[in-house]
Design an enzyme around this catalytic site. Structure first.
Site, PDB file in Angstrom:
ATOM      1  N   PRO A  47     -25.231  -2.445  10.737  1.00  0.00           N
ATOM      2  CA  PRO A  47     -25.732  -3.640  11.430  1.00  0.00           C
ATOM      3  C   PRO A  47     -25.788  -4.863  10.524  1.00  0.00           C
ATOM      4  CG  PRO A  47     -27.562  -2.211  10.809  1.00  0.00           C
ATOM      5  CD  PRO A  47     -26.309  -1.479  10.429  1.00  0.00           C
ATOM      6  N   ASP A  86     -29.382  -5.775  12.351  1.00  0.00           N
ATOM      7  CA  ASP A  86     -30.395  -5.540  11.341  1.00  0.00           C
ATOM      8  C   ASP A  86     -31.330  -6.747  11.396  1.00  0.00           C
ATOM      9  OD1 ASP A  86     -31.621  -4.266   9.305  1.00  0.00           O
ATOM     10  OD2 ASP A  86     -30.213  -4.877   7.758  1.00  0.00           O
ATOM     11  N   TRP A 545     -33.417  -1.387   4.148  1.00  0.00           N
ATOM     12  CA  TRP A 545     -32.277  -0.465   4.032  1.00  0.00           C
ATOM     13  C   TRP A 545     -32.625   0.895   4.631  1.00  0.00           C
ATOM     14  CZ3 TRP A 545     -27.733  -2.490   2.678  1.00  0.00           C
ATOM     15  CH2 TRP A 545     -27.732  -3.673   1.935  1.00  0.00           C
ATOM     16  N   GLN A 582     -21.867  -1.554  -0.516  1.00  0.00           N
ATOM     17  CA  GLN A 582     -22.718  -0.683   0.288  1.00  0.00           C
ATOM     18  C   GLN A 582     -22.808   0.741  -0.269  1.00  0.00           C
ATOM     19  OE1 GLN A 582     -24.669  -1.875   2.467  1.00  0.00           O
ATOM     20  NE2 GLN A 582     -23.781  -3.908   2.559  1.00  0.00           N
ATOM     21  N   TRP A 586     -26.052   0.516   2.293  1.00  0.00           N
ATOM     22  CA  TRP A 586     -26.085   1.254   3.542  1.00  0.00           C
ATOM     23  C   TRP A 586     -25.432   2.636   3.449  1.00  0.00           C
ATOM     24  CZ3 TRP A 586     -22.362   1.707   7.892  1.00  0.00           C
ATOM     25  CH2 TRP A 586     -22.977   2.160   9.060  1.00  0.00           C
ATOM     26  N   LYS A 619     -15.839 -15.877  -6.637  1.00  0.00           N
ATOM     27  CA  LYS A 619     -16.768 -15.583  -5.558  1.00  0.00           C
ATOM     28  C   LYS A 619     -16.958 -16.831  -4.692  1.00  0.00           C
ATOM     29  CE  LYS A 619     -21.027 -12.970  -5.446  1.00  0.00           C
ATOM     30  NZ  LYS A 619     -22.179 -12.474  -6.172  1.00  0.00           N
ATOM     31  N   LYS A 622     -21.485 -21.529  -1.215  1.00  0.00           N
ATOM     32  CA  LYS A 622     -21.637 -22.863  -0.656  1.00  0.00           C
ATOM     33  C   LYS A 622     -21.656 -23.904  -1.763  1.00  0.00           C
ATOM     34  CE  LYS A 622     -23.820 -21.951   3.748  1.00  0.00           C
ATOM     35  NZ  LYS A 622     -25.061 -21.396   4.245  1.00  0.00           N
TER      36      LYS A 622
END
Ligand SMILES: [Zn+2]
Ligand SMILES: [Zn+2]
Length: 1007
Positions: A47, A86, A545, A582, A586, A619, A622
């Protein structure tokens, strides 16, 4: 008739049209329902949090989540896919804090937890519309209407149930431990969260500190100068918390004498530290230093800070004026860096804390949970990182600072708010995952990882080095930890459900409607079974998590509902896919919870995706302004182009250096090539009123037809293998190769078969063959580029076969007819392609146009067997490289000789004879004439099938060429007549110079 296809199309527009079709025909739901009787195939959707707009990396994960279930559905599996959101955790809280201008936990509590959490609840779906829009637009088929939401009461109740199971097994405990703590968020982080936030190249102080020795130095040292232990640290703010020094008992230490003092450090590091002006006075074993006493840098009692003695509990100690600390022996002392004497602050390091318990050290905590120095130090009230230089100033004043430098190293930061983490001793709730470590490792053996190295690499290592899961958070917006404690006797109880809570004796505090979040849940109390005191919930919430890791059961409100989910195939998942970070997020929480609760694996196959960086490998952020906005890419190139880029540009586990020009390039190279073949087919098929599937299907196929059909069936096998093996990249690249062969060999070499005016068996064979290729491709490509596949299928299949499924996504995946795979033919054609490509390269090296016929080509091959193959494909090669003869020569023949131009690649060489005889030249001119006429036909706006009259005028040589090659020129240009003379009215004319001869040409369409 097929719908006419424009050779230039806008893919984004086409996709919008297809989206409308899917919506109106409800295709996704029908594609799932149609397979209800099939085997289940389960995708777990990891999610996302919908409180930020979806980024390009979300698109990556979502298209990988899409491709496999689409394929499985076409293979007959029943694959409902449920979306999920989530909703809890720090990311949400931080957004709300920002919006409200709150900067600390105190601010939040003053604002009111109920109002704060209400704002969190609202903000969770602030970008839901955007998420739903992009999910649909990229054709990630997932059931958004039935999405699970981690903040719903039912979801929380299952999470409580899960925690209760662990509690009952003795797997949950409260530990006073040093944990990585974010001073800004005011909470501990789990080790997998810490792993998310390491930053390389962090600058910190690197300082050498002198600790004045009071007692225990070897006899015989003159007492005229002070002596010090030299220790090293990169966290000066922990120095006021120092309560011991540790040495390696087996190592050798040196006492060095300088002008003003003696220094003690490990002999092995004397050279590394660099001590000019000092000389070795004495050497001794570390064990001889154990027990020596030294003066604290800062006596805590002088600065209003408590000193406690470590043991089973922390006992406050009376103030002592001439306080000393002692040296302990320890096996963790490194002789690779520092001085071999380790500064110990039990409040701020895991190792330090354990040593403190073991040796009964003092515990001095000089920093609060916000990272602010407490007490009355000159640097009190400062954030620890700001205190660092001020601590050094104080030490310098006391002449205890030996040297200060800077170091660049890797340091953990809070993955959410970028604040440097501090290691703090405090109370935290843990899940004893180490108790099931063997189970975690054993279940991982059963999982198929792609890429494979993750299994025993990144993920396996993580399991091997497992530490208990610090899963409580001192926060507000999360699943409340379902543990109640008696106010009077301290008794704990863990509750696993709402009913259980309501049935407690003395239950009170409940208000409609039920909301299991703070602060409402904090109001719920009941009587202590032991002492009749009041049971109140502890204040912590849990790691989000844990929420997402519990999704296999919590989304179904198990075990309160859906008790069958372990029997009906809904657990474990067949497939999951997320990015590589993850493995500690997750992927791990799914795996750990399944192992803890059920001793089962949670997922069987996983594609672990690389990160998406910008084109230069940096990477996206913004701040740097290099974030790629997915809508911009989709609106320009279409979702299929983006999907194809993600599937084929690199293997799934690799880093994506996202470059828009790569999307453009792949779109041009693959999608446009495919589109051109499709458009070519439809255009000619409509001219000839070709209808597939008639009785003519039995017509004899040419070798070229048999070859591409053989390749097509091999392709089906390969794509099946690729997708079955969770490798869409391999499968996609095979399709790319096929489409290239189809366009650049099959169609190109078949052009004149479609072009010719009579409709004979050969032409029909070509139509049938190309039709089969395109119709099959539409199905093979449906999981990858669902839009273009649908467009082709609608036009090629639905328009002709009324009984066919009305969407390609309702169709069955193609099945290979292996009897049609002809390996030898495939190898033969591959050889023809190879020789032709080298022959063309040789021509271009010699500067001779392909239209100029040449006498012959000599070919050197790898083996004698290929010599036979060359004879079989010689006719194709003659056409391809426009020579009159081709022969293979032995390996000993020298090709690089006068009159020849050679190009080699590996053990293959092709030499072309470069001499142009008058006959060859005339033929070359004839070909040039044909090419000019074909261009003129297009410029004049004639239809491809229009017949024309051709006019020409030029010197005698031209007249002879036109006469000698009349039949050829007529046939190639659909000219009924070649008329010498000045063209009359309504004739399209051009003048050219061919091989030095002037020629005027005219074309006129016949009625
Ligand atoms: Zn933080
Ligand atoms: Zn009690």
């Amino acid at each position: 008739m097929f719908q006419p296809v424009n050779s230039r199309t806008s893919f984004p527009q086409l996709e919008e049209k297809i989206l409308g079709l899917w919506r109106s025909k409800n295709v996704f739901a029908r594609s799932v329902e149609a397979r209800r009787d099939g085997c289940r195939f389960v995708l777990y959707e990891g999610p996302p949090t919908a409180n930020g707009s979806p980024g390009i990396h979300h698109v990556l994960a979502r298209v990988f989540k899409d491709v496999i279930p689409r394929y499985k559905t076409m293979k007959g599996y029943y694959a409902p896919r449920i979306a999920g959101w989530d909703t809890h955790g720090l990311p949400v809280e931080l957004e709300v804090e920002k919006a409200l201008g709150l900067t600390s936990k105190r601010d939040i509590e003053d604002f009111g937890i109920d109002k704060f959490n209400a704002r969190c609840r609202e903000s969770v779906f602030s970008y839901l519309k955007q998420w739903e829009a992009i999910t649909e637009r990229i054709a990630f088929w997932v059931d958004l209407d039935r999405a699970y939401v981690t903040m719903n009461n039912d979801y929380i109740e299952t999470v409580w149930w899960a925690i209760k199971q662990m509690w009952d097994k003795g797997l949950i405990y409260q530990g006073y431990k040093v944990t990585p703590h974010c001073p800004r968020c005011g909470t501990s982080l789990s080790s997998h969260e810490v792993a998310l936030g390491y930053q390389d190249d962090t600058e910190d102080p690197s300082v050498y500190i002198k600790f004045r020795i009071i007692k225990g130095l070897p006899e015989g040292l003159s007492k005229d100068k002070p002596s010090y232990f030299l220790a090293w640290t990169t966290t000066p703010w922990t120095l006021p918390g120092n309560t011991a020094l540790a040495v390696a008992p087996d190592a050798e230490y040196s006492v060095l004498e300088g002008e003003e003092d003696y220094l003690v450090l490990a002999s092995a590091l004397v050279g590394v530290v660099g001590l000019e002006g000092y000389r070795v006075k004495e050497k001794l074993a570390g064990s001889q230093l154990v027990g020596a006493e030294y003066e604290p840098l800062f006596n805590p009692h002088e600065f209003g800070v408590e000193r406690r003695r470590m043991g089973l509990e922390l006992k406050v100690q009376e103030p002592v004026k001439d306080l000393t600390y002692r040296v302990i022996g320890a096996d963790f002392v490194s002789l690779d860096e520092g001085t071999g004497i380790v500064h110990m602050a039990p409040a701020y390091g895991e190792v330090d804390y354990e040593a403190g318990v073991e040796h009964g050290l003092d515990f001095v905590h000089t920093v609060d949970l916000q990272g602010i120095v407490t007490g009355s130090y000159p640097f009190s009230g400062k954030f620890v990182k700001e205190a660092d230089p001020l601590v050094l100033v104080e030490l310098e004043k006391k002449n205890l600072l030996f040297r200060r430098e800077k170091i660049r190293h890797t340091y953990p930061f809070c993955w959410r708010c970028d604040t440097p983490l501090l290691y703090y001793a405090k109370q935290t709730w843990y899940i004893r995952t180490t108790a099931v470590k063997d189970e975690l490792i054993a279940r991982n053996d059963e999982i198929n990882w792609y890429p494979e190295h993750i299994k025993y690499g990144r993920f396996g290592d993580w399991l091997q080095n497992n530490v208990d899961w610090a899963f409580s958070r001192e926060r507000y917006w999360g699943t409340p930890l379902p543990v109640w404690q008696c106010e009077s006797c301290g008794n704990y109880e863990c509750l696993g459900g709402v009913r259980e809570l309501e049935e407690k004796p003395g239950f009170s505090g409940f208000k409609e409607p039920l909301d299991l979040h703070r602060p409402f849940v904090d109001e719920l109390t009941f009587d202590c079974p032991k002492c009749k005191g009041k049971m109140r919930r502890v204040s912590e919430v849990i790691d989000c998590w844990f929420d997402s890791g519990a999704m296999p059961i919590a989304q179904h409100h198990y075990p309160y509902e859906n008790k069958s989910l372990f029997k009906d195939g809904r657990f474990p998942a067949d497939y999951i896919s997320e990015a590589v970070d993850q493995t500690r997020g997750w992927f791990y929480s799914l795996h750990a919870i399944a192992a803890l609760l059920f001793n089962r694996r949670c997922f069987s196959n996983v594609i672990c995706l690389g990160h998406v960086l910008d084109a230069r490998g940096e990477k996206m952020s913004k701040a740097k302004g290099n974030v790629v906005e997915p809508w911009a890419v989709i609106n320009k190139y279409g979702a299929d182009a983006l999907r194809w880029y993600f599937f084929t540009s690199t293997a799934a586990g690799n880093v994506y250096r996202f470059d828009e020009s790569m999307v453009a390039e792949l779109s041009r190279r693959f999608l446009s090539t495919l589109w051109n073949v499709y458009s070519f087919f439809v255009t000619y098929a409509n001219i000839d009123r070709f209808t597939p599937g008639g009785e003519e299907i039995s017509v004899e196929l040419s070798e070229l037809d048999r070859w591409i059909i053989s390749e097509l069936n091999q392709l089906i096998v390969d794509v099946d293998n690729g997708l079955d093996g969770y490798n869409p990249t391999e499968a996609g690249r095979r399709v790319e190769g096929f489409v290239d062969d189809l366009s650049n060999w099959y169609v190109r070499r078949s052009r004149r078969r479609f072009w010719k005016s009579e409709s004979d068996a050969d032409k029909l064979a070509a139509y049938n063959t190309l039709y089969e290729c395109l119709a099959t491709l539409s199905k093979l490509l449906a999981p990858f580029i669902p839009f273009l596949a649908e467009e082709m299928y609608q036009n090629l299949v639905c328009s002709v076969f009324t009984g066919a499924p009305d969407s390609v996504h309702l169709a069955d995946f193609p099945v290979a007819d292996e009897a049609k795979i002809d390996k030898q033919l495939g190898d033969d054609i591959r050889l023809a392609m190879k020789v032709s490509s080298l022959g063309r390269a040789a021509r271009s090296q010699a500067g001779i146009k392909v239209r100029q016929p040449l006498a012959k080509a000599l070919v050197k091959l790898q083996s004698g067997k290929e010599g036979e193959a060359l004879k079989r494909v010689a006719a194709q090669i003659l056409e391809e490289i426009n020579v009159k003869g081709v022969e293979s020569v032995g390996g000993d023949v020298e090709l690089d000789k006068p009159g020849y131009e050679v190009v080699s690649e590996g053990s293959y060489s092709v030499a072309i004879a470069t001499e142009i005889s008058p006959g060859l030249q005339a033929e070359g001119v004839a070909r040039e004439v044909v090419r000019r006429l074909q261009t003129m036909r297009r410029s004049a706006g004639f239809d491809i099938a229009d017949h024309i009259t051709t006019y020409y005028q030029g010197e005698a040589y031209i007249g002879k060429v036109m006469a000698d090659f009349a039949d050829y020129i007529k046939q190639e240009t659909l000219s009924r007549e070649l008329v010498e003379g000045v063209p009359g009215e309504g004739v399209f004319t051009e003048s050219h110079k061919l091989s030095g001869y002037e020629i005027s040409l005219g074309v006129k369409r016949l009625a």
